[in-house]
Each structure stands twice: as C-alpha cells, then as structure tokens.
Design a protein around this motif. Structure first.
Motif, PDB file in Angstrom:
ATOM      1  N   ASN A  24       0.736  -0.837   0.367  1.00  0.00           N
ATOM      2  CA  ASN A  24      -0.495   0.313   0.079  1.00  0.00           C
ATOM      3  C   ASN A  24       1.032   1.115   0.254  1.00  0.00           C
ATOM      4  N   ASN A  25       2.041   1.312   1.278  1.00  0.00           N
ATOM      5  CA  ASN A  25       2.611   2.471   1.280  1.00  0.00           C
ATOM      6  C   ASN A  25       3.788   2.491   0.228  1.00  0.00           C
ATOM      7  N   VAL A  26       4.961   2.084  -0.658  1.00  0.00           N
ATOM      8  CA  VAL A  26       5.707   1.420  -1.184  1.00  0.00           C
ATOM      9  C   VAL A  26       5.493   1.664  -2.688  1.00  0.00           C
ATOM     10  N   ALA A  27       4.833   0.597  -2.930  1.00  0.00           N
ATOM     11  CA  ALA A  27       3.927   0.338  -4.441  1.00  0.00           C
ATOM     12  C   ALA A  27       3.118   1.370  -4.761  1.00  0.00           C
ATOM     13  N   GLY A  28       1.966   1.787  -3.795  1.00  0.00           N
ATOM     14  CA  GLY A  28       1.028   2.869  -4.076  1.00  0.00           C
ATOM     15  C   GLY A  28       1.519   3.999  -4.186  1.00  0.00           C
ATOM     16  N   SER A  29       2.523   4.418  -3.858  1.00  0.00           N
ATOM     17  CA  SER A  29       3.610   5.638  -3.996  1.00  0.00           C
ATOM     18  C   SER A  29       4.171   5.849  -4.936  1.00  0.00           C
ATOM     19  N   LEU A  30       4.941   4.782  -5.370  1.00  0.00           N
ATOM     20  CA  LEU A  30       5.876   4.841  -6.649  1.00  0.00           C
ATOM     21  C   LEU A  30       5.099   4.575  -7.463  1.00  0.00           C
ATOM     22  N   ASN A  31       3.309   4.013  -8.041  1.00  0.00           N
ATOM     23  CA  ASN A  31       2.667   4.019  -8.850  1.00  0.00           C
ATOM     24  C   ASN A  31       2.399   5.779  -9.107  1.00  0.00           C
ATOM     25  N   LEU A  32       1.767   6.477  -7.809  1.00  0.00           N
ATOM     26  CA  LEU A  32       1.778   7.543  -8.007  1.00  0.00           C
ATOM     27  C   LEU A  32       2.884   8.578  -8.275  1.00  0.00           C
ATOM     28  N   VAL A  33       4.090   8.738  -8.163  1.00  0.00           N
ATOM     29  CA  VAL A  33       5.240   9.668  -8.692  1.00  0.00           C
ATOM     30  C   VAL A  33       5.320   8.891  -9.942  1.00  0.00           C
ATOM     31  N   ASP A  34       4.973   7.739 -10.143  1.00  0.00           N
ATOM     32  CA  ASP A  34       5.343   7.507 -11.858  1.00  0.00           C
ATOM     33  C   ASP A  34       4.422   8.130 -12.416  1.00  0.00           C
ATOM     34  N   ARG A  35       3.295   7.870 -12.071  1.00  0.00           N
ATOM     35  CA  ARG A  35       1.927   8.676 -13.376  1.00  0.00           C
ATOM     36  C   ARG A  35       2.671  10.374 -12.635  1.00  0.00           C
ATOM     37  N   MET A  36       3.268  10.767 -11.977  1.00  0.00           N
ATOM     38  CA  MET A  36       3.226  11.845 -11.737  1.00  0.00           C
ATOM     39  C   MET A  36       4.230  13.014 -12.847  1.00  0.00           C
ATOM     40  N   VAL A  37       5.090  11.797 -13.126  1.00  0.00           N
ATOM     41  CA  VAL A  37       6.518  12.347 -13.560  1.00  0.00           C
ATOM     42  C   VAL A  37       5.877  11.981 -15.325  1.00  0.00           C
ATOM     43  N   LYS A  38       5.165  10.974 -15.498  1.00  0.00           N
ATOM     44  CA  LYS A  38       4.118  11.267 -17.356  1.00  0.00           C
ATOM     45  C   LYS A  38       3.488  11.945 -16.718  1.00  0.00           C
ATOM     46  N   ASN A  39       2.669  13.211 -17.045  1.00  0.00           N
ATOM     47  CA  ASN A  39       1.714  13.150 -16.510  1.00  0.00           C
ATOM     48  C   ASN A  39       2.447  14.975 -16.481  1.00  0.00           C
ATOM     49  N   GLY A  40       3.843  15.213 -16.370  1.00  0.00           N
ATOM     50  CA  GLY A  40       4.389  16.235 -16.241  1.00  0.00           C
ATOM     51  C   GLY A  40       4.103  17.365 -15.184  1.00  0.00           C
ATOM     52  N   VAL A  41       3.722  16.659 -13.989  1.00  0.00           N
ATOM     53  CA  VAL A  41       3.659  16.921 -12.256  1.00  0.00           C
ATOM     54  C   VAL A  41       4.792  17.614 -11.489  1.00  0.00           C
ATOM     55  N   LYS A  42       4.992  18.304 -11.106  1.00  0.00           N
ATOM     56  CA  LYS A  42       5.965  18.522 -10.596  1.00  0.00           C
ATOM     57  C   LYS A  42       6.710  18.556  -8.603  1.00  0.00           C
ATOM     58  N   ASN A  43       5.673  18.668  -8.359  1.00  0.00           N
ATOM     59  CA  ASN A  43       5.521  19.167  -6.668  1.00  0.00           C
ATOM     60  C   ASN A  43       4.833  18.135  -6.299  1.00  0.00           C
ATOM     61  N   ILE A  44       5.702  17.993  -4.847  1.00  0.00           N
ATOM     62  CA  ILE A  44       4.714  16.190  -4.128  1.00  0.00           C
ATOM     63  C   ILE A  44       5.439  17.422  -2.960  1.00  0.00           C
ATOM     64  N   VAL A  45       3.603  17.068  -2.016  1.00  0.00           N
ATOM     65  CA  VAL A  45       4.080  17.419  -0.695  1.00  0.00           C
ATOM     66  C   VAL A  45       3.768  15.974  -0.247  1.00  0.00           C
ATOM     67  N   PHE A  46       5.065  15.364   0.874  1.00  0.00           N
ATOM     68  CA  PHE A  46       4.671  14.296   1.620  1.00  0.00           C
ATOM     69  C   PHE A  46       4.484  13.776   2.640  1.00  0.00           C
ATOM     70  N   SER A  47       3.622  13.289   3.348  1.00  0.00           N
ATOM     71  CA  SER A  47       3.484  12.607   4.675  1.00  0.00           C
ATOM     72  C   SER A  47       3.935  11.617   5.236  1.00  0.00           C
ATOM     73  N   SER A  48       5.115  11.597   6.316  1.00  0.00           N
ATOM     74  CA  SER A  48       5.734  11.456   6.033  1.00  0.00           C
ATOM     75  C   SER A  48       5.743  11.217   8.650  1.00  0.00           C
ATOM     76  N   THR A  49       7.147  10.801   8.972  1.00  0.00           N
ATOM     77  CA  THR A  49       6.181  10.734   9.740  1.00  0.00           C
ATOM     78  C   THR A  49       8.094  10.449  11.444  1.00  0.00           C
ATOM     79  N   ALA A  50       7.559  10.733  12.628  1.00  0.00           N
ATOM     80  CA  ALA A  50       9.096  10.844  13.366  1.00  0.00           C
ATOM     81  C   ALA A  50       9.365   9.477  13.427  1.00  0.00           C
ATOM     82  N   ALA A  51       8.407   8.137  13.066  1.00  0.00           N
ATOM     83  CA  ALA A  51       8.965   6.421  13.331  1.00  0.00           C
ATOM     84  C   ALA A  51       9.995   6.594  12.355  1.00  0.00           C
TER      85      ALA A  51
END
Ligand code: UDP
Length: 330
Positions: free
Chosen positions: A92-119
């Motif tokens: 869910n987290n890694v593969a899902g984000s990988l796909n999102l980033v892939d589609r962002m790059v393919k669609n020319g979207v250049k900015n992302i704010v990512f919800s990370s964690t103290a963990a």
C-alpha cells in the motif's frame, strides 16, 4: 490550477483540505475510503474514489484536472499492524506511492508534499530530534515512509520532481469549528482513547508502561494540533513553488507530555472522571519523542497557532462530544 490531495478523506488529509479551501485553493481529493470518511470531505470538492495502484484512474485525474501539485497522505499508518502485516504495508505505502510518483512524472506534475513521520527515526539519538539525526526505523511503517522519502530524493535527481517530506510527531485535536475531527476504527491513539473513556465508551484507559526512564515513568510525546500540521502543508507547497527546492522538515511543538499528563489534561478539560489502569509496555514505543521544528519555522515560516495541549484537547473533545459515534452517525 488545483492541488490533488491523496488520502484527503482521512484525519490529517481532511483537515488539510479544509485549510486549503480556507486559503482559496482549488482541491481535488483521491481516497479509497478504506479508512477515510466521505463525510470528512467538504461539499463541492471534486472527489475520486480509488486506489493508488490504479494507473488509469490516476491518469484520468491528471487529465481531467489541471493539477499543479500533489499532497500525498494516502497510506496505512498503524505501527502494530505494520509489524503483523509488512507485505501489505509495503504494497500500500511503497508500491502505491511508487505508482503515484510514476504517474506524476508521466503527467508532468513537478511538486509533491509528502506525509512522513517521526517513526523514521526509531529510537532517538538526541532530544529534541532534528532532521539530520540518523534514521533507523523500528517497524515496517517507519521503513515504508523512509523508503518513499528516498524514492522522492532520487526522483528529484532524475526527473526534477520537487518534494517536501513532513515528519509529524503526534497529531491531535480537530477543526476549531467542530466540522470535522478524528475517527479511526479501531482507535489506537492516546488522546481520542482517553476522550472515549471520558464519554463512557470505554471503562478505562490502559497506560502502556510505567517503568520508562521518565519523571513519572510513562512515555513522553510531542503533540501537535492537526490544523497546525495542515498549515505546514500549505506553507511547504508555497515554498516549493517559490524556491523549487526539495526538503525534509519535522513538525512538532518541541514540548513533551507524558501519558499521565495527557490523561490529567483530559480530566481537566472534560471535567469528567477518567479511570486509568497500568498495563504492559507496547512493543516498539520509544520512551521520549520530541521534535525540533526550528527548520520548519525558519524555512517555511511555520508558526503553530495551537501549541497549548489544553487547547488541542479542547478541540478534540468538542468533536467527540458532538460526534460520539464519529462520522457513522451522520
Ligand atoms: N498509549 C497508552 N495507552 C493507549 C494508547 C497509547 O498508554 O491506550 C501511549 C503509547 O504507548 C505512547 C503514547 O500513548 O507512549 C502515544 O501513543 P499514540 O498511539 O497516540 O501515538 P504514537 O506515539 O504511537 O505515534
């Protein structure tokens, strides 16, 4: 131009959507509603129910809307569950984000704010923790978030995808006007659990460990108001647009409260009796987690509006009293 918010029907996501709307931004929400609530997304916001693995749907979202940036919350986020089901967390987290980033790059979207964690830090080396401290996650949840941070770093090098990763400490509280709030099933976070006990929905609160090396023996955490987190996402996007520089920031108040202090504050704010019971330690809990957020203050211009724990609890209580069964009652 619009901002795509993945996981925008979840707790922190929905508060960020509300904040972006208050700032006059156009927002598109993408959420699979496994944990999120449709009712948490304000009326009039474009909503896509879907999964990050669905490339066709992501492409449709990018082609049907003029997306200038993505704020990416969609993820599984329970430490204990991640230890039991690491494959599902990586999926869910890694593969899902990988796909999102892939589609962002393919669609020319250049900015992302990512919800990370103290963990991502694991057992801290220093208190307060700063962004340059070592990252040795103690569980799969933290590992997946760190893996995504690293993906974003390399996607910047290769494709010029600019990112800000925000490492939250303990999110709490609710919209000050009580429109939306925190509703997890099952609930695992301390403040909503204590408030459920105040409402009589639980007989008592279990204190996980009273033998830590802290003043009262219970774990110390840095609680940060969810609307202050929301504002940090907005400021991070503004900074990305202004400077086109990637970065990583901690978000916390820089002050720690023990589990016992949180329960006492909840007693004071609610005026209700709250029973507590000493219980064994919960696996994987570091004794003290406190953030240094100086970098976010200096570089994003972030100024938390609700640093007072009483006010954080007050806003959470306002939501719980008016929504004792969460969104399901609406
Ligand atoms: N905690 C507790 N009883 C509970 C839930 C949490 O004593 O029923 C403790 C937990 O061990 C930790 C702190 O409260 O030290 C905050 O836990 P939470 O799950 O809210 O956030 P975390 O720090 O795990 O992100």
């Amino acid at each position: 131009m619009a901002i795509l918010v993945t996981g925008g029907a979840g707790y922190i996501g929905s508060h960020t959507v509300l904040h972006l709307l208050n700032k006059g931004e156009k927002v598109v929400v993408f959420d699979n509603l496994q944990k999120g609530h449709r009712e948490a997304v304000m009326e009039g916001v474009s909503f896509y129910k879907g999964d990050l693995h669905d490339s066709d749907l992501l492409d449709r979202v990018f082609s049907e809307n003029k997306i200038e940036a993505v704020i990416h919350f969609a993820a599984n986020s329970l430490v204990g569950e991640s230890v039991e089901h690491p494959i599902s967390y990586y999926q869910n987290n890694v593969a899902g984000s990988l796909n999102l980033v892939d589609r962002m790059v393919k669609n020319g979207v250049k900015n992302i704010v990512f919800s990370s964690t103290a963990a991502v830090y694991g057992e801290p080396e220093t208190v307060p923790i700063s962004e340059s401290d070592r990252t040795v996650p103690g569980n799969p949840y933290g590992e997946t978030k760190l893996a995504i941070e690293k993906l974003l770093f390399w996607a910047d090098q290769a494709y010029g995808l600019k990112s800000v990763a925000l490492r939250y400490f303990n999110a709490a509280g609710a919209d000050s006007e009580g429109r939306i709030g925190e509703d997890h099933t099952p609930e695992s976070h301390l403040i909503p659990i204590v408030l459920e006990a105040a409402l009589g929905k639980r007989p008592y609160v279990s204190i996980f460990g009273e033998d830590y090396k802290t003043e009262d023996g219970t774990c110390i955490r840095d609680y940060i108001h969810v609307m202050d987190l929301a504002d940090a996402h907005y400021l991070a996007l503004e900074k990305l647009k202004r400077t086109e520089e990637s970065g990583v920031y901690n978000l916390g108040n820089g002050t720690g409260f023990s589990v016992k202090e949180v329960i006492e504050t909840c007693r004071e704010v609610t005026g209700r009796e709250i029973q507590s019971v000493s219980s064994p330690r919960r696996a994987g809990d570091p004794a003290v987690l406190i953030a240094s957020s100086q970098k976010a203050k200096d570089e994003l211009g972030w100024i938390p509006q609700y640093p007072d724990l009483r006010e954080i609890v007050k806003h959470a209580w306002n939501w719980h009293v008016n929504h004792p069964d969460g969104y399901s009652a609406q």
